[in-house]
Motif scaffolding. Structure first.
Motif, PDB file in Angstrom:
ATOM      1  N   SER A  38       0.836  -1.200   0.000  1.00 10.54           N
ATOM      2  CA  SER A  38       0.000   0.000   0.000  1.00 10.54           C
ATOM      3  C   SER A  38       0.870   1.250   0.000  1.00 10.54           C
ATOM      4  CB  SER A  38      -0.928   0.010   1.221  1.00 10.54           C
ATOM      5  OG  SER A  38      -0.222   0.395   2.386  1.00 10.54           O
ATOM      6  N   ASP A  39       0.239   2.388  -0.243  1.00 13.28           N
ATOM      7  CA  ASP A  39       0.978   3.644  -0.226  1.00 13.28           C
ATOM      8  C   ASP A  39       1.453   4.005   1.182  1.00 13.28           C
ATOM      9  OD1 ASP A  39      -1.565   4.209   0.702  1.00 13.28           O
ATOM     10  OD2 ASP A  39      -1.861   5.973  -0.555  1.00 13.28           O
ATOM     11  N   LYS A  40       0.959   3.307   2.194  1.00 14.93           N
ATOM     12  CA  LYS A  40       1.409   3.514   3.572  1.00 14.93           C
ATOM     13  C   LYS A  40       2.420   2.461   4.014  1.00 14.93           C
ATOM     14  CE  LYS A  40      -2.837   5.786   4.850  1.00 14.93           C
ATOM     15  NZ  LYS A  40      -4.070   5.724   5.620  1.00 14.93           N
ATOM     16  N   GLY A  41       2.768   1.544   3.103  1.00 14.42           N
ATOM     17  CA  GLY A  41       3.763   0.518   3.409  1.00 14.42           C
ATOM     18  C   GLY A  41       3.204  -0.763   3.979  1.00 14.42           C
ATOM     19  N   GLU A  42       1.891  -0.907   4.011  1.00 15.62           N
ATOM     20  CA  GLU A  42       1.289  -2.141   4.509  1.00 15.62           C
ATOM     21  C   GLU A  42       1.419  -3.237   3.458  1.00 15.62           C
ATOM     22  OE1 GLU A  42      -3.126  -2.566   5.244  1.00 15.62           O
ATOM     23  OE2 GLU A  42      -2.389  -2.518   7.311  1.00 15.62           O
ATOM     24  N   ILE A  43       1.774  -4.437   3.893  1.00 20.47           N
ATOM     25  CA  ILE A  43       1.973  -5.573   2.992  1.00 20.47           C
ATOM     26  C   ILE A  43       0.787  -6.522   3.127  1.00 20.47           C
ATOM     27  CG2 ILE A  43       3.428  -7.570   2.455  1.00 20.47           C
ATOM     28  CD1 ILE A  43       5.790  -5.860   3.646  1.00 20.47           C
ATOM     29  N   TRP A  44       0.155  -6.793   1.977  1.00 21.88           N
ATOM     30  CA  TRP A  44      -0.952  -7.743   1.929  1.00 21.88           C
ATOM     31  C   TRP A  44      -0.542  -8.921   1.062  1.00 21.88           C
ATOM     32  CZ3 TRP A  44      -6.036  -4.727   0.431  1.00 21.88           C
ATOM     33  CH2 TRP A  44      -6.331  -3.782   1.413  1.00 21.88           C
ATOM     34  N   ILE A  45      -1.010 -10.100   1.418  1.00 20.44           N
ATOM     35  CA  ILE A  45      -0.890 -11.267   0.546  1.00 20.44           C
ATOM     36  C   ILE A  45      -2.302 -11.726   0.224  1.00 20.44           C
ATOM     37  CG2 ILE A  45      -0.184 -13.694   0.364  1.00 20.44           C
ATOM     38  CD1 ILE A  45       2.328 -13.005   1.896  1.00 20.44           C
ATOM     39  N   ILE A  46      -2.535 -11.952  -1.068  1.00 18.02           N
ATOM     40  CA  ILE A  46      -3.826 -12.423  -1.545  1.00 18.02           C
ATOM     41  C   ILE A  46      -3.614 -13.777  -2.198  1.00 18.02           C
ATOM     42  CG2 ILE A  46      -5.789 -12.003  -3.066  1.00 18.02           C
ATOM     43  CD1 ILE A  46      -3.684  -9.056  -2.140  1.00 18.02           C
ATOM     44  N   GLU A  47      -4.244 -14.798  -1.645  1.00 18.17           N
ATOM     45  CA  GLU A  47      -4.152 -16.155  -2.169  1.00 18.17           C
ATOM     46  C   GLU A  47      -5.387 -16.414  -3.029  1.00 18.17           C
ATOM     47  OE1 GLU A  47      -2.518 -20.107  -2.531  1.00 18.17           O
ATOM     48  OE2 GLU A  47      -1.725 -18.107  -2.194  1.00 18.17           O
ATOM     49  N   ILE A  48      -5.164 -16.745  -4.290  1.00 14.15           N
ATOM     50  CA  ILE A  48      -6.242 -16.961  -5.248  1.00 14.15           C
ATOM     51  C   ILE A  48      -6.696 -18.413  -5.195  1.00 14.15           C
ATOM     52  CG2 ILE A  48      -6.802 -17.008  -7.714  1.00 14.15           C
ATOM     53  CD1 ILE A  48      -4.849 -14.600  -7.991  1.00 14.15           C
ATOM     54  N   LYS A  49      -8.002 -18.590  -5.083  1.00  9.48           N
ATOM     55  CA  LYS A  49      -8.597 -19.930  -5.073  1.00  9.48           C
ATOM     56  C   LYS A  49      -9.707 -19.957  -6.106  1.00  9.48           C
ATOM     57  CE  LYS A  49      -5.834 -21.529  -2.309  1.00  9.48           C
ATOM     58  NZ  LYS A  49      -4.772 -22.137  -3.082  1.00  9.48           N
ATOM     59  N   SER A  50      -9.547 -20.814  -7.118  1.00 11.61           N
ATOM     60  CA  SER A  50     -10.479 -20.835  -8.245  1.00 11.61           C
ATOM     61  C   SER A  50     -11.539 -21.938  -8.146  1.00 11.61           C
ATOM     62  CB  SER A  50      -9.708 -20.982  -9.549  1.00 11.61           C
ATOM     63  OG  SER A  50      -8.935 -22.160  -9.538  1.00 11.61           O
ATOM     64  N   SER A  51     -11.440 -22.779  -7.117  1.00 10.09           N
ATOM     65  CA  SER A  51     -12.427 -23.850  -6.948  1.00 10.09           C
ATOM     66  C   SER A  51     -12.394 -24.346  -5.499  1.00 10.09           C
ATOM     67  CB  SER A  51     -12.128 -25.021  -7.895  1.00 10.09           C
ATOM     68  OG  SER A  51     -10.923 -25.664  -7.509  1.00 10.09           O
TER      69      SER A  51
END
Length: 162
Positions: A57-70
């Motif tokens: 993010s522009d504030k330096g926060e780190i996100w991880i997004i795990e994609i699940k398709s089924s």
């Protein structure tokens, strides 16, 4: 294996992602860009795990997004709890064909249609220790710079003298 293939139509697609996973990724990238996040797909973390999307993010926060398709994709994946050690917030992202109730309540959740996405459930914040934040940020930065350089080199090979 490198995640950047200069000969492919999309250099950030390495053949491991299904069409549905790529659709989810496109929608998530559009939303995160609108949220002023910088996003890297397929980032290899310190433990050797490959996160589907890592967002800064522009504030330096780190996100991880795990994609699940089924449903099956979610059931066979047991590595996602390890990702929480590398981010401030952890989310799943899926598409409307996957029942959202299968995803743990203690994780954030996005729903993507390929053109955009929307937040169904906010992820709890668990701030990274400073040393881990520095390590993840360095990995993120170095990977982004390397991919940019590879893209520039590929363009030079395609158009010599430019």
């Amino acid at each position: 294996m490198t995640l950047l293939q200069v000969s492919a139509n999309n250099p950030l697609v390495d053949g491991r992602q299904s069409d549905k996973a790529l659709m989810i990724r496109r929608g998530m990238q559009a939303l995160l860009r609108d949220m002023r996040h910088a996003v890297l797909p397929e980032l290899v973390l310190a433990g050797g795990r490959r996160a589907d999307l890592v967002s800064l993010s522009d504030k330096g926060e780190i996100w991880i997004i795990e994609i699940k398709s089924s449903i099956e994709d979610f059931r066979v994946d047991r590595k996602w709890p390890e990702y929480r050690l590398c981010c401030d917030r952890f989310f799943f992202a899926t598409h409307p064909g996957v029942p959202t109730e299968i995803f743990p309540e203690e994780c954030g959740l996005f729903l993507s249609d390929g053109y955009g996405a929307h937040l169904l459930r906010e992820a709890p914040e668990h701030r990274l220790p400073p040393a881990t934040r520095k390590a993840v940020t360095l990995t993120y930065s170095r990977t982004a710079a390397e991919r940019l350089m590879q893209a520039e080199l590929a363009a030079c090979e395609k158009w010599p003298g430019v």
